[in-house]
Design a protein around this motif. Sequence first.
Motif, PDB file in Angstrom:
ATOM      1  N   ALA A  43       0.830  -1.208   0.000  1.00 10.40           N
ATOM      2  CA  ALA A  43       0.000   0.000   0.000  1.00 10.40           C
ATOM      3  C   ALA A  43       0.865   1.258   0.000  1.00 10.40           C
ATOM      4  CB  ALA A  43      -0.935  -0.013   1.212  1.00 10.40           C
ATOM      5  N   ALA A  48       2.421   1.824  -3.428  1.00 15.55           N
ATOM      6  CA  ALA A  48       1.445   2.316  -4.396  1.00 15.55           C
ATOM      7  C   ALA A  48       1.026   3.753  -4.109  1.00 15.55           C
ATOM      8  CB  ALA A  48       0.212   1.411  -4.402  1.00 15.55           C
ATOM      9  N   ALA A  49       1.079   4.151  -2.837  1.00 12.72           N
ATOM     10  CA  ALA A  49       0.596   5.481  -2.435  1.00 12.72           C
ATOM     11  C   ALA A  49       1.652   6.572  -2.579  1.00 12.72           C
ATOM     12  CB  ALA A  49       0.095   5.434  -0.997  1.00 12.72           C
ATOM     13  N   THR A  91       7.228  -4.917  -3.918  1.00 14.82           N
ATOM     14  CA  THR A  91       7.242  -3.475  -4.162  1.00 14.82           C
ATOM     15  C   THR A  91       8.198  -3.178  -5.306  1.00 14.82           C
ATOM     16  OG1 THR A  91       8.998  -3.126  -2.514  1.00 14.82           O
ATOM     17  CG2 THR A  91       6.716  -2.905  -1.741  1.00 14.82           C
ATOM     18  N   TRP A 131      -2.725   4.130   8.367  1.00 21.51           N
ATOM     19  CA  TRP A 131      -2.978   2.869   7.670  1.00 21.51           C
ATOM     20  C   TRP A 131      -3.717   1.923   8.599  1.00 21.51           C
ATOM     21  CZ3 TRP A 131      -0.843  -1.900   9.188  1.00 21.51           C
ATOM     22  CH2 TRP A 131      -0.989  -2.968   8.285  1.00 21.51           C
ATOM     23  N   HIS A 156      -7.151  -3.416   0.308  1.00 18.75           N
ATOM     24  CA  HIS A 156      -5.947  -2.780  -0.234  1.00 18.75           C
ATOM     25  C   HIS A 156      -6.252  -1.418  -0.855  1.00 18.75           C
ATOM     26  CE1 HIS A 156      -2.072  -2.342  -2.237  1.00 18.75           C
ATOM     27  NE2 HIS A 156      -2.697  -2.206  -3.396  1.00 18.75           N
ATOM     28  N   GLU A 157      -7.319  -1.319  -1.616  1.00 18.71           N
ATOM     29  CA  GLU A 157      -7.639  -0.061  -2.292  1.00 18.71           C
ATOM     30  C   GLU A 157      -7.877   1.066  -1.286  1.00 18.71           C
ATOM     31  OE1 GLU A 157      -9.028  -2.957  -2.838  1.00 18.71           O
ATOM     32  OE2 GLU A 157      -8.263  -3.459  -4.842  1.00 18.71           O
ATOM     33  N   VAL A 171      -4.496   2.147   0.259  1.00 13.73           N
ATOM     34  CA  VAL A 171      -3.755   3.021  -0.655  1.00 13.73           C
ATOM     35  C   VAL A 171      -4.368   4.413  -0.659  1.00 13.73           C
ATOM     36  CG1 VAL A 171      -3.093   3.414  -3.054  1.00 13.73           C
ATOM     37  CG2 VAL A 171      -2.994   1.097  -2.110  1.00 13.73           C
ATOM     38  N   SER A 230      -2.398   7.694   0.473  1.00  6.01           N
ATOM     39  CA  SER A 230      -2.244   8.694  -0.585  1.00  6.01           C
ATOM     40  C   SER A 230      -2.784  10.045  -0.151  1.00  6.01           C
ATOM     41  CB  SER A 230      -2.967   8.239  -1.857  1.00  6.01           C
ATOM     42  OG  SER A 230      -2.385   7.090  -2.402  1.00  6.01           O
TER      43      SER A 230
END
Length: 297
Positions: free
Chosen positions: A27, A30-31, A86, A272, A278-279, A282, A286
């Motif tokens: 996460a 991706a963020a 990652t 977090w 997961h979405e 992130v 983000s």
Amino acid sequence: MSESRPLQLGLSAYDLPAADFLALARAADAAGVDSLWLGEHVFHPKEYTSVHPGSHQAQHHTGPLVQEHTHLLDPLAMLAAAAAVTSRIRLATGILVLPLRDPLLVSRALATLQEISGGRVTLGVGAGWLQEEFTALGIDFTQRGRRTREAITVLKACLGGGFVEHHGKDFDFDPLLVVEEPTPVPVILGGNGEVALKRAAAVADGWFSSGSLSLDEAARLRSQMLGHLADKGRSEDDFEMVIRPERADTSAVGSFVELGYRHVVVWADQVWDAAQPHEQQVAAISAFVNDVRSQVS
């Protein structure tokens, strides 16, 4: 510090199951988080009397730092797993108790980690504070500072490429080769005491604050570190200061940046949630990263 150095935002993790740490790594990567730090202890002493040197400061994790239900992970093994899931985030031990280990074994693990990660690993180390760990492993707790400095010397030599030998007080070996080509790994030292700060200025590539700091404490430590760097003929141009505030919000991060810090790390569980999909993880991270970057320069 040079204004040209970009602001780095990191997350710090401790007391997480392996699956949750990997979910956090995915996460955070991706963020757009810049760094992920994993703390450690080797085991849980049934009882201990050692006192954490930052216990007088406000701590995000209350109560004993090592107890029966604390979920401990081997940081080098865990970062290898994180590297595999990652692609861009910097992965760091935050911190690894280096004097508990033989630096030859650590250098082999680091060389492997850098190969897996494509050069994204940073070694955050400390001299340690939990005497019971040293006793159980048969290592002299009173010499941990000297052992740490010598271990860093060995690590840097072994990862510099080619055959090396070393004949010191704690480690002694004839010529051997760990890596053929240089495999640089930044070494960042933890600890807020005067001895730890001086050690970082003398032998490390940076410094990572211990515990969660108030603004006043962070300002004092920054001033001390700048003085120690000057004494060694160094400056922030080749030295990284990593700070961990008490709160993970834009105002708190901004206050530390105003002091001159350019790498701010917050506790992961403040931004977090392991229970979220997961979405959503992130999206939450983000939002934090974007909010800070839009308001803090």
